[in-house]
Design a protein around this motif. Structure first.
Motif, PDB file in Angstrom:
ATOM      1  N   MET A  28     -36.137  -3.594  -4.898  1.00 37.22           N
ATOM      2  CA  MET A  28     -35.566  -3.176  -6.177  1.00 37.22           C
ATOM      3  C   MET A  28     -35.764  -4.269  -7.218  1.00 37.22           C
ATOM      4  O   MET A  28     -35.991  -3.992  -8.403  1.00 37.22           O
ATOM      5  CB  MET A  28     -34.073  -2.883  -6.016  1.00 37.22           C
ATOM      6  CG  MET A  28     -33.747  -1.705  -5.123  1.00 37.22           C
ATOM      7  SD  MET A  28     -32.011  -1.679  -4.624  1.00 37.22           S
ATOM      8  CE  MET A  28     -31.192  -1.563  -6.202  1.00 37.22           C
ATOM      9  N   ASP A  29     -35.683  -5.488  -6.776  1.00 39.66           N
ATOM     10  CA  ASP A  29     -35.793  -6.653  -7.645  1.00 39.66           C
ATOM     11  C   ASP A  29     -37.237  -6.912  -8.081  1.00 39.66           C
ATOM     12  O   ASP A  29     -37.475  -7.559  -9.094  1.00 39.66           O
ATOM     13  CB  ASP A  29     -35.258  -7.863  -6.864  1.00 39.66           C
ATOM     14  CG  ASP A  29     -35.008  -9.056  -7.742  1.00 39.66           C
ATOM     15  OD1 ASP A  29     -34.563  -8.870  -8.878  1.00 39.66           O
ATOM     16  OD2 ASP A  29     -35.253 -10.179  -7.275  1.00 39.66           O
TER      17      ASP A  29
ATOM     18  N   MET B 184     -37.255   1.792 -11.677  1.00 36.42           N
ATOM     19  CA  MET B 184     -35.894   1.827 -12.226  1.00 36.42           C
ATOM     20  C   MET B 184     -35.918   1.773 -13.748  1.00 36.42           C
ATOM     21  O   MET B 184     -35.171   2.491 -14.413  1.00 36.42           O
ATOM     22  CB  MET B 184     -35.077   0.661 -11.659  1.00 36.42           C
ATOM     23  CG  MET B 184     -34.822   0.772 -10.172  1.00 36.42           C
ATOM     24  SD  MET B 184     -33.523  -0.339  -9.560  1.00 36.42           S
ATOM     25  CE  MET B 184     -34.250  -1.923  -9.910  1.00 36.42           C
ATOM     26  N   SER B 185     -36.774   0.924 -14.298  1.00 35.46           N
ATOM     27  CA  SER B 185     -36.841   0.827 -15.756  1.00 35.46           C
ATOM     28  C   SER B 185     -37.401   2.105 -16.371  1.00 35.46           C
ATOM     29  O   SER B 185     -36.989   2.510 -17.462  1.00 35.46           O
ATOM     30  CB  SER B 185     -37.690  -0.373 -16.165  1.00 35.46           C
ATOM     31  OG  SER B 185     -39.022  -0.258 -15.687  1.00 35.46           O
ATOM     32  N   THR B 186     -38.322   2.767 -15.676  1.00 33.43           N
ATOM     33  CA  THR B 186     -38.890   4.025 -16.176  1.00 33.43           C
ATOM     34  C   THR B 186     -37.851   5.133 -16.177  1.00 33.43           C
ATOM     35  O   THR B 186     -37.752   5.915 -17.125  1.00 33.43           O
ATOM     36  CB  THR B 186     -40.111   4.425 -15.336  1.00 33.43           C
ATOM     37  OG1 THR B 186     -41.103   3.396 -15.418  1.00 33.43           O
ATOM     38  CG2 THR B 186     -40.706   5.738 -15.831  1.00 33.43           C
TER      39      THR B 186
ATOM     40  N   ILE C  97     -29.628  -5.885 -11.771  1.00 35.28           N
ATOM     41  CA  ILE C  97     -30.306  -6.062 -10.487  1.00 35.28           C
ATOM     42  C   ILE C  97     -30.722  -7.509 -10.305  1.00 35.28           C
ATOM     43  O   ILE C  97     -30.592  -8.076  -9.203  1.00 35.28           O
ATOM     44  CB  ILE C  97     -31.515  -5.109 -10.343  1.00 35.28           C
ATOM     45  CG1 ILE C  97     -32.223  -5.315  -8.997  1.00 35.28           C
ATOM     46  CG2 ILE C  97     -32.498  -5.273 -11.476  1.00 35.28           C
ATOM     47  CD1 ILE C  97     -31.361  -5.073  -7.795  1.00 35.28           C
ATOM     48  N   SER C  98     -31.208  -8.156 -11.358  1.00 36.62           N
ATOM     49  CA  SER C  98     -31.610  -9.559 -11.250  1.00 36.62           C
ATOM     50  C   SER C  98     -30.396 -10.468 -11.105  1.00 36.62           C
ATOM     51  O   SER C  98     -30.393 -11.395 -10.278  1.00 36.62           O
ATOM     52  CB  SER C  98     -32.421  -9.969 -12.481  1.00 36.62           C
ATOM     53  OG  SER C  98     -32.760 -11.341 -12.429  1.00 36.62           O
ATOM     54  N   ARG C  99     -29.365 -10.213 -11.879  1.00 29.18           N
ATOM     55  CA  ARG C  99     -28.171 -11.068 -11.821  1.00 29.18           C
ATOM     56  C   ARG C  99     -27.493 -10.975 -10.455  1.00 29.18           C
ATOM     57  O   ARG C  99     -26.939 -11.972  -9.958  1.00 29.18           O
ATOM     58  CB  ARG C  99     -27.201 -10.680 -12.935  1.00 29.18           C
ATOM     59  CG  ARG C  99     -27.752 -10.993 -14.326  1.00 29.18           C
ATOM     60  CD  ARG C  99     -26.976 -10.286 -15.432  1.00 29.18           C
ATOM     61  NE  ARG C  99     -25.652 -10.876 -15.636  1.00 29.18           N
ATOM     62  CZ  ARG C  99     -24.769 -10.412 -16.518  1.00 29.18           C
ATOM     63  NH1 ARG C  99     -25.064  -9.340 -17.256  1.00 29.18           N
ATOM     64  NH2 ARG C  99     -23.599 -10.994 -16.658  1.00 29.18           N
ATOM     65  N   LEU C 100     -27.548  -9.808  -9.845  1.00 35.78           N
ATOM     66  CA  LEU C 100     -26.966  -9.644  -8.519  1.00 35.78           C
ATOM     67  C   LEU C 100     -27.863 -10.228  -7.433  1.00 35.78           C
ATOM     68  O   LEU C 100     -27.461 -11.115  -6.686  1.00 35.78           O
ATOM     69  CB  LEU C 100     -26.694  -8.165  -8.236  1.00 35.78           C
ATOM     70  CG  LEU C 100     -25.519  -7.518  -8.976  1.00 35.78           C
ATOM     71  CD1 LEU C 100     -25.575  -6.006  -8.849  1.00 35.78           C
ATOM     72  CD2 LEU C 100     -24.192  -8.056  -8.451  1.00 35.78           C
ATOM     73  N   HIS C 101     -29.093  -9.718  -7.345  1.00 36.74           N
ATOM     74  CA  HIS C 101     -29.917 -10.073  -6.185  1.00 36.74           C
ATOM     75  C   HIS C 101     -30.528 -11.461  -6.286  1.00 36.74           C
ATOM     76  O   HIS C 101     -30.640 -12.177  -5.294  1.00 36.74           O
ATOM     77  CB  HIS C 101     -31.025  -9.033  -5.980  1.00 36.74           C
ATOM     78  CG  HIS C 101     -31.550  -9.026  -4.580  1.00 36.74           C
ATOM     79  ND1 HIS C 101     -30.880  -8.432  -3.536  1.00 36.74           N
ATOM     80  CD2 HIS C 101     -32.673  -9.566  -4.035  1.00 36.74           C
ATOM     81  CE1 HIS C 101     -31.550  -8.595  -2.422  1.00 36.74           C
ATOM     82  NE2 HIS C 101     -32.646  -9.279  -2.692  1.00 36.74           N
ATOM     83  N   ASN C 102     -30.949 -11.863  -7.488  1.00 35.90           N
ATOM     84  CA  ASN C 102     -31.578 -13.180  -7.638  1.00 35.90           C
ATOM     85  C   ASN C 102     -30.566 -14.314  -7.708  1.00 35.90           C
ATOM     86  O   ASN C 102     -30.810 -15.409  -7.196  1.00 35.90           O
ATOM     87  CB  ASN C 102     -32.437 -13.218  -8.904  1.00 35.90           C
ATOM     88  CG  ASN C 102     -33.647 -12.323  -8.810  1.00 35.90           C
ATOM     89  OD1 ASN C 102     -34.151 -12.063  -7.727  1.00 35.90           O
ATOM     90  ND2 ASN C 102     -34.114 -11.834  -9.952  1.00 35.90           N
ATOM     91  N   PHE C 103     -29.431 -14.057  -8.363  1.00 39.14           N
ATOM     92  CA  PHE C 103     -28.504 -15.153  -8.685  1.00 39.14           C
ATOM     93  C   PHE C 103     -27.118 -14.975  -8.075  1.00 39.14           C
ATOM     94  O   PHE C 103     -26.218 -15.760  -8.375  1.00 39.14           O
ATOM     95  CB  PHE C 103     -28.404 -15.295 -10.210  1.00 39.14           C
ATOM     96  CG  PHE C 103     -29.744 -15.434 -10.883  1.00 39.14           C
ATOM     97  CD1 PHE C 103     -30.570 -16.509 -10.600  1.00 39.14           C
ATOM     98  CD2 PHE C 103     -30.194 -14.471 -11.778  1.00 39.14           C
ATOM     99  CE1 PHE C 103     -31.810 -16.637 -11.210  1.00 39.14           C
ATOM    100  CE2 PHE C 103     -31.428 -14.589 -12.396  1.00 39.14           C
ATOM    101  CZ  PHE C 103     -32.251 -15.670 -12.110  1.00 39.14           C
ATOM    102  N   ASP C 104     -26.927 -13.939  -7.242  1.00 39.31           N
ATOM    103  CA  ASP C 104     -25.650 -13.704  -6.558  1.00 39.31           C
ATOM    104  C   ASP C 104     -24.479 -13.588  -7.526  1.00 39.31           C
ATOM    105  O   ASP C 104     -23.328 -13.915  -7.188  1.00 39.31           O
ATOM    106  CB  ASP C 104     -25.363 -14.832  -5.551  1.00 39.31           C
ATOM    107  CG  ASP C 104     -26.401 -14.904  -4.449  1.00 39.31           C
ATOM    108  OD1 ASP C 104     -26.664 -13.862  -3.826  1.00 39.31           O
ATOM    109  OD2 ASP C 104     -26.969 -15.987  -4.233  1.00 39.31           O
TER     110      ASP C 104
END
Length: 860
Positions: free
Chosen positions: A625-626, A633-635, A676-683
């Motif tokens: 997803m990331d 997702m963006s589409t 999605i980035s704030r959750l998966h990349n940066f917890d």
């Protein structure tokens, strides 16, 4: 009569017929074996072989039917929470699976999986005798054997969806639709030799029986999936041609009237046995189905009526009348029943011609490209075309309805596949049939002893001795072979050689590809995460096995949803026994509360409101997803801009040759700020940028290219890059722009704010990133909480240790003098442990927080 019956039975006991039967059985067995190879690995963990999307939901349905046998659910509250899923998949496939389990005594999940994974493989293997019988009726035994072998090995979607582990209805769709076509073609062959005479009731009996058989096989296909309607459409397209052929050879079309009317009258009765279970499109069990079948019957009555009333008129008068009435009928239908007409057209457009960009994000719904076609069928595509040419030539000579139907079938399915690649599995049958006919026709050049020619192969199309029927004979193999001149004979053998080489090349390519496929492997990280979810989160209060009535069902207060991307919804239901907001039916994806909006928003308060609207408690993310699925997702979130704001492509000049360059995708600040980035990349933790790339570029409007060209730039620290970017004056440089970007998913270009209402509670074992990058695990589960309130200013830090042993520091800034924090201190949150307390970086003050304070949103 008795002597004739004995002759018919003895024909099937001839050695040559028995040999043919034995070969067909061997090919059938071979087809089954190459699809079930993973089953013989000795691995008792059969769940690992299950495909991770639709097969898991079919297992859920089978388990539900076993628990409530023979009742079937048409509504499922265990998915698309908080609304529940109206079911558009047919009941036959899971019913067969449940019946098999009950017969074999399979009760546990392992036993159920072990028993049912063979079903699609068996259906695909049974295609071998069906294709042989079908092709031998419209061609000869040689073509039938070749086509039977081709259907056993044809790669691509058909093999993929009938391989051990892909427990879904697609192999059944092909099986029952081809079985219907076999019955329908048998009716065509019979009626060609034995046309119906309305004045002679004896001529009605067999066509009526054949029509009933066609109707029953159609209903079986319909009970599997509503897409069986496609074959009613094929019959509808073929029927006017059939009437025209019958009229041309001197009949009024009574055969078509009887067979089609009986077929679709049985289909109407069968549909009401299945029942109306939805409103909307024809991809559901709606009232539109019996209406469509009724219109087909009405069309047959009208075509016959014109044929009867114009029987004294010239042939072309009848053809012109049909064309004119068809056009006027469509116009009248549109004017008199505008809503029904619009409904039919909308369904046809959705099936064949929808250009909705959302569908391009779905692997199986995207258009079929030439590369896709060649990758799957390769040389059989040439044989497919050659077989079509053979049938066209025979139609020209014989006006055989069975050949016309086969061609229309092939063309319609080919077109449907071009629109949506998922229908490639339907195309496997026409490709095998026409390729087999091409090879069989080429083999016909070789002279065989008379006892081995087509007649003894039992094509089912011989005429009885002494009985001359109207129309030309259908058995082209009985025509006399004229003397071939030297050049013609040489050309014929060259054609034979080419066809055989193509057949061998296709067989080698197909078998090589199929044998290299390997086993399905249920994603181990998603399995680990969803099984943990099942055992470590509150019971939502819904009986997983119960059947609920949509009309009187309400969710209990304890029910809650799980937010993730739609690809993973069925695993959350089957393995986690929890209720996803979105699922692979593409329910719950778009709209203001859809999963696409949730994961793409930059605003935590908007994300919170979405979860509140859906009464959702958990969020599951994964590395795909990331990264790879991000564009989808963006589409779905905004098809007008798609992925462009988040991932942009620039042309970077070649230092050695400034006139040339290489396009390269980069990540912008818009990407790093998504949920999605704030959750998966940066917890969910506050993260500061390090070094960034500052690019100065020429706009496409100035360069004339499709993408910007980098004219200057390089890597520098965030502060310096920010100062340069802020000082750039676009009015003074209208043809240029500047932007800060990065390549790494965990390398933001501006500060990423923390999330105060989301805490990590579990992550899977597999590390998705290499050792030289930040440690990101493949699947993560977050819990949405109110968050405790701590008064203060500055930044708080909290050490967190995950269940995999990974350690990170959760950081958050205060907003208006308040810190909102999601973790308790000196405690556990799910599988996560927090060894210490929050510490204010500015003041050194420490804070203790309890789980109750986090859950209730209390202020400390």
């Amino acid at each position: 009569m008795k002597e004739r019956d004995e002759m018919e039975y003895s024909r099937y006991l001839k050695p040559f017929t028995l040999i043919l039967g034995g070969i067909v059985l061997l090919i059938t067995f071979f087809s089954f074996i190459i699809r079930t190879l993973p089953a013989y690995s000795g691995n008792a963990d059969v769940l690992m072989f299950v495909g991770m999307d639709d097969p898991t939901y079919q297992l859920r349905r089978i388990e539900q039917i076993i628990a409530n046998y023979p009742n079937i659910a048409w509504f499922d509250p265990m998915t698309y929470f908080p609304y529940g899923q109206p079911m558009h998949w047919g009941p036959l496939f899971p019913f067969l699976g449940a019946a098999l389990c009950l017969l074999t005594g399979a009760v546990t999940r392992t036993e159920i999986i072990s028993a049912t994974l063979f079903i699609p493989c068996a259906m695909a293997a049974l295609m071998v005798p069906i294709i042989y019988l079908l092709v031998s009726r419209i061609a000869d035994w040689k073509s039938g054997l070749v086509a039977a072998f081709f259907i056993a090995i044809v790669p691509g979607q058909f093999f993929f969806r009938s391989f051990y582990g892909y427990l879904d209805h697609h192999a059944g769709e092909v099986f029952f639709s081809t079985l219907f076509c076999l019955c329908y073609l048998s009716a065509l062959v019979y009626s060609r030799k034995n046309p119906v005479d309305l004045k002679d009731r004896e001529t009605w009996k067999v066509p009526i029986l054949l029509g009933v058989l066609c109707g029953i096989t159609y209903v079986l296909g319909l009970a599997l999936m509503p897409t069986m309607l496609l074959f009613a459409l094929i019959v509808g397209m073929f029927t006017p041609v059939w009437f025209i052929i019958q009229r041309y050879i001197g009949h009024l079309g009574a055969s078509a009237l009887v067979i089609n009317s009986v077929t679709f009258f049985v289909a109407i009765i069968g549909f009401f046995f299945i029942g109306i279970h939805s409103e909307g499109g024809l991809n559901y069990y709606t009232i539109g189905h019996p209406i469509a079948y009724g219109l087909l019957i009405l069309a047959n009555v009208l075509l016959f009526g014109f044929s009867y009333h114009l029987k004294e008129k010239p042939f072309w008068y009848y053809v012109g009348a049909i064309v004119g009435v068809t056009i006027l009928g469509i116009i009248a239908f549109a004017l008199v029943f505008p809503d029904l007409f619009a409904y039919m057209m909308a369904n046809a457009n959705a099936f064949f011609g929808s250009d909705d960009i959302h569908w391009k994000t779905i692997q199986e719904a995207r258009p079929w490209s030439f590369d896709d076609a060649w990758r799957t069928f390769q040389y059989s595509l040439i044989l497919f075309g050659a077989g079509a040419a053979v049938l066209l030539n025979r139609i020209r000579k014989e006006l055989c309805p069975s050949h016309v139907f086969t061609l229309i079938w092939a063309v319609v399915i080919f077109y449907a596949t071009c629109q949506h690649i998922r229908y490639e599995y339907y195309l496997a049958a026409p490709v095998a049939i026409l390729a087999g006919i091409a090879v069989g026709s080429a083999l016909g050049i070789i002279e065989l002893p008379s006892r081995y020619r087509s007649g003894s192969g039992g094509t089912g199309d011989e005429q009885h001795a002494g009985k001359k029927k109207a129309g030309k004979t259908h058995d082209v193999s009985k025509s006399k072979k004229g003397h071939l001149s030297g050049p013609v004979k040489a050309g014929s053998y060259a054609f034979l050689a080419i066809i055989l080489v193509l057949a061998l090349l296709f067989s080698h390519q197909a078998l090589s590809r199929n044998l290299m496929m390997g086993a399905y492997n249920l994603n181990p990280d998603w399995r680990e995460a969803t099984e943990w979810l099942n055992g470590n989160t509150p019971d939502p209060g819904i009986d997983y096995y119960a059947i609920y009535d949509e009309n009187n069902f309400t969710y209990p207060d304890s029910a809650y949803g799980v937010m993730s991307w739609w690809d993973y919804g069925h695993m959350i239901t089957f393995l986690g026994k929890r209720m996803p907001n979105a699922n692979p039916f593409q329910y719950g994806v778009n709209g203001p509360n859809g999963s696409a909006r949730f994961f793409m928003t930059h605003d935590e308060s908007e994300a919170d409101q979405i979860l509140a609207n859906l009464n959702t408690k958990y969020v599951i993310t994964d590395y795909e997803m990331d990264t790879g699925k991000f564009w989808a997702m963006s589409t779905w979130d905004n098809p007008d801009v798609g992925v462009y704001p988040y991932q942009q492509t620039f042309v970077f000049p070649n230092p050695e040759d400034p006139k040339s360059g290489m396009p390269y995708p980069v990540l912008t600040n818009e990407y790093y700020q998504t949920m999605i980035s704030r959750l998966h990349n940066f917890d969910g933790s506050y993260t500061e940028p390090g070094t960034v790339f500052l690019l100065k570029y020429m706009k496409p409007s100035a360069s004339g290219l499709n993408v910007p060209i980098v004219v200057d730039g390089g890597q520098t620290n965030f502060s310096a890059a920010k100062a340069i970017a802020d000082s750039f004056n676009p009015q003074e440089n209208p043809q240029y722009g500047v932007i800060m970007v990065n390549m790494g998913y965990t390398d933001p270009v501006e500060p990423v704010r923390s999330l105060g209402h989301y805490r990590l509670i579990f992550e899977s074992s597999t590390r998705a990133t290499p050792a030289d990058m930040d440690d990101i695990r493949y699947v993560k589960i977050f819990e949405h909480v109110k968050g405790a309130q701590i008064a203060g200013d500055g930044m708080l830090e909290l050490k967190v240790k995950t269940n995999t042993g990974r350690e990170f520091v959760y950081r958050t800034h205060s907003v208006d003098g308040i810190f909102t924090v999601p973790y308790p201190t000196e405690a556990a949150a799910g599988a996560i442990t927090i060894p210490g307390r929050y510490r204010n970086v500015n003041t050194g003050a420490e804070y203790q927080v309890t789980e109750e304070q986090v859950a209730k949103g209390e202020r400390i």
